[in-house]
Design a protein around this motif. Structure first.
Motif, mmCIF file in Angstrom:
data_model
loop_
_atom_site.group_PDB
_atom_site.id
_atom_site.type_symbol
_atom_site.label_atom_id
_atom_site.label_comp_id
_atom_site.label_asym_id
_atom_site.label_seq_id
_atom_site.Cartn_x
_atom_site.Cartn_y
_atom_site.Cartn_z
ATOM 1 N N THR A 244 -3.977 -6.167 -9.089
ATOM 2 C CA THR A 244 -3.241 -4.916 -9.063
ATOM 3 C C THR A 244 -2.334 -4.887 -7.832
ATOM 4 O O THR A 244 -2.791 -5.179 -6.727
ATOM 5 N N PRO A 245 -1.066 -4.528 -8.010
ATOM 6 C CA PRO A 245 -0.160 -4.436 -6.867
ATOM 7 C C PRO A 245 -0.153 -3.051 -6.228
ATOM 8 O O PRO A 245 0.497 -2.848 -5.203
ATOM 9 N N GLU A 246 -0.886 -2.131 -6.850
ATOM 10 C CA GLU A 246 -0.905 -0.753 -6.359
ATOM 11 C C GLU A 246 -1.976 -0.624 -5.273
ATOM 12 O O GLU A 246 -3.139 -0.322 -5.564
ATOM 13 N N VAL A 247 -1.589 -0.903 -4.052
ATOM 14 C CA VAL A 247 -2.527 -0.922 -2.924
ATOM 15 C C VAL A 247 -1.975 -0.069 -1.788
ATOM 16 O O VAL A 247 -0.772 -0.092 -1.505
ATOM 17 N N SER A 248 -2.844 0.678 -1.143
ATOM 18 C CA SER A 248 -2.477 1.462 0.034
ATOM 19 C C SER A 248 -3.545 1.264 1.093
ATOM 20 O O SER A 248 -4.634 0.756 0.819
ATOM 21 N N GLY A 249 -3.226 1.673 2.328
ATOM 22 C CA GLY A 249 -4.217 1.541 3.388
ATOM 23 C C GLY A 249 -3.586 1.409 4.752
ATOM 24 O O GLY A 249 -2.363 1.448 4.903
ATOM 25 N N SER A 250 -4.441 1.253 5.747
ATOM 26 C CA SER A 250 -3.959 1.162 7.124
ATOM 27 C C SER A 250 -4.963 0.405 7.975
ATOM 28 O O SER A 250 -6.124 0.209 7.588
ATOM 29 N N ASN B 8 -8.838 0.514 6.480
ATOM 30 C CA ASN B 8 -9.125 1.189 5.222
ATOM 31 C C ASN B 8 -8.114 0.717 4.189
ATOM 32 O O ASN B 8 -6.903 0.806 4.414
ATOM 33 N N VAL B 9 -8.603 0.216 3.063
ATOM 34 C CA VAL B 9 -7.727 -0.263 1.992
ATOM 35 C C VAL B 9 -8.219 0.297 0.668
ATOM 36 O O VAL B 9 -9.429 0.303 0.397
ATOM 37 N N THR C 35 -10.429 3.539 -8.611
ATOM 38 C CA THR C 35 -10.075 2.826 -7.383
ATOM 39 C C THR C 35 -11.221 1.947 -6.889
ATOM 40 O O THR C 35 -12.393 2.181 -7.198
ATOM 41 N N ALA C 36 -10.830 0.939 -6.124
ATOM 42 C CA ALA C 36 -11.780 0.126 -5.356
ATOM 43 C C ALA C 36 -11.350 0.228 -3.901
ATOM 44 O O ALA C 36 -10.149 0.292 -3.606
ATOM 45 N N THR C 37 -12.310 0.259 -2.984
ATOM 46 C CA THR C 37 -11.967 0.457 -1.574
ATOM 47 C C THR C 37 -12.719 -0.523 -0.683
ATOM 48 O O THR C 37 -13.782 -1.038 -1.042
ATOM 49 N N PHE C 38 -12.124 -0.756 0.488
ATOM 50 C CA PHE C 38 -12.802 -1.518 1.542
ATOM 51 C C PHE C 38 -12.521 -0.835 2.867
ATOM 52 O O PHE C 38 -11.378 -0.463 3.155
#
Length: 293
Positions: free
Chosen positions: A154-160, A172-173, A202-205
């Motif tokens: 998936t190219p739909e990724v956000s985070g910092s 956080n991703v 969503t999946a998160t790390f």
């Protein structure tokens, strides 16, 4: 005594039968070859290459050298406006010890601060493994084909990420799993169903421990470090340590990594289909991210 000199093997009817048998055999062979080629074409192992730091860094360099017309125009205007006495005054004010101290401070803190995932660096291409993405790689066994690699991204990724000195203090991703596609469109729906993306979109790390990059990272060297944190997939959170490679390329922090997971640990059952004989219960979670500020 009368001798029958007629030879059935040379009669026209026999020749016709032979031609029919020969051409029929050739036709059948051609059909089998074409069918096999088509089966190989549609079901061959066409998995894209895995993410790696060298290719990702090259993408960041290419993005950094892309001309920015608007920025160029602004620079030209500022240059003309800043000529004359003001320029002389600024130059003289910046010489000596102050310049040296400012340079040392900038070099020591140039990666300090908050960086955000920037999906505009590079262009996402599933086949070429370019751009930002989060995904998985898993082995499967297909009937009449054998072992293949199923890849979803998936190219739909956000985070910092937050950096203090050379220490990453927080990451956080979040990945949008509803946008995930695979290297075979017939598999896409089953993957979405297996991940229950309608309920768990969503999946998160997130990290639970700081990551020390070391002084080499400030000079633009690629560094390999562990990122310890919590991975959430399908609504289930598990502790993980992801081996990552990171590199500062101009004004971009490039990060790639992968970690082995057991899908059953996250309550995920591998998708099935008539042609799929088996799917491995374990696989790799992979990521390729570009951070800017």
């Amino acid at each position: 005594m009368t001798i029958d000199e007629t030879d059935d093997t040379t009669s026209p009817a026999t020749h016709r039968r032979r031609r029919i048998l020969i051409w029929g055999g050739v036709g059948l062979l051609a059909v089998l070859v074409v069918a096999g080629a088509l089966l190989w074409w549609f079901l061959r192992d066409d998995a894209p290459s895995a993410a790696n730091i060298d290719d990702a860094a090259d993408q960041a360099r290419a993005a950094a050298t892309t001309p920015d017309t608007e920025a160029t125009d602004d620079t030209g205007a500022d240059t003309s406006a800043g000529t004359g006495a003001g320029t002389v005054a600024d130059t003289s004010a910046g010489t000596g010890a102050d310049t040296s101290e400012a340079g040392d401070a900038a070099g020591a803190t140039r990666i300090d601060g908050t960086w955000a995932v920037d999906t505009s660096v590079g262009e996402f291409s599933f086949e070429d493994s370019t751009g930002t993405f989060v995904g998985f790689r898993v082995q499967e066994e297909l009937s009449a084909i054998g072992s293949t690699t199923a890849v979803g991204r998936t190219p739909e990724v956000s985070g910092s990420l937050q950096i203090d000195g050379t220490t990453v203090t927080d990451v956080n991703v979040e990945a949008d799993m509803t946008a995930i596609t695979t290297n075979d469109s017939r598999r896409d729906g089953r993957v979405q169903s297996a991940l229950d993306t309608s309920e768990f979109p969503t999946a998160t790390f997130r990290t639970t421990e700081p990551i020390e990059l070391g002084a080499a990272a400030l000079g633009g060297e690629a560094v390999s470090v562990p990122a310890t944190g919590e991975l959430t997939i399908h609504g289930v959170t598990m502790p993980v340590t992801i081996p990552i490679d990171a590199q500062l390329v101009d004004d971009t922090i490039v990060v790639v990594g992968k970690v082995d997971v057991v899908f059953a640990d996250y309550g995920v059952s591998p998708p099935s289909a008539p042609i799929v004989l088996s799917v491995s219960d374990d696989g790799e979670i992979e990521l390729q991210l570009f951070f800017t500020r």
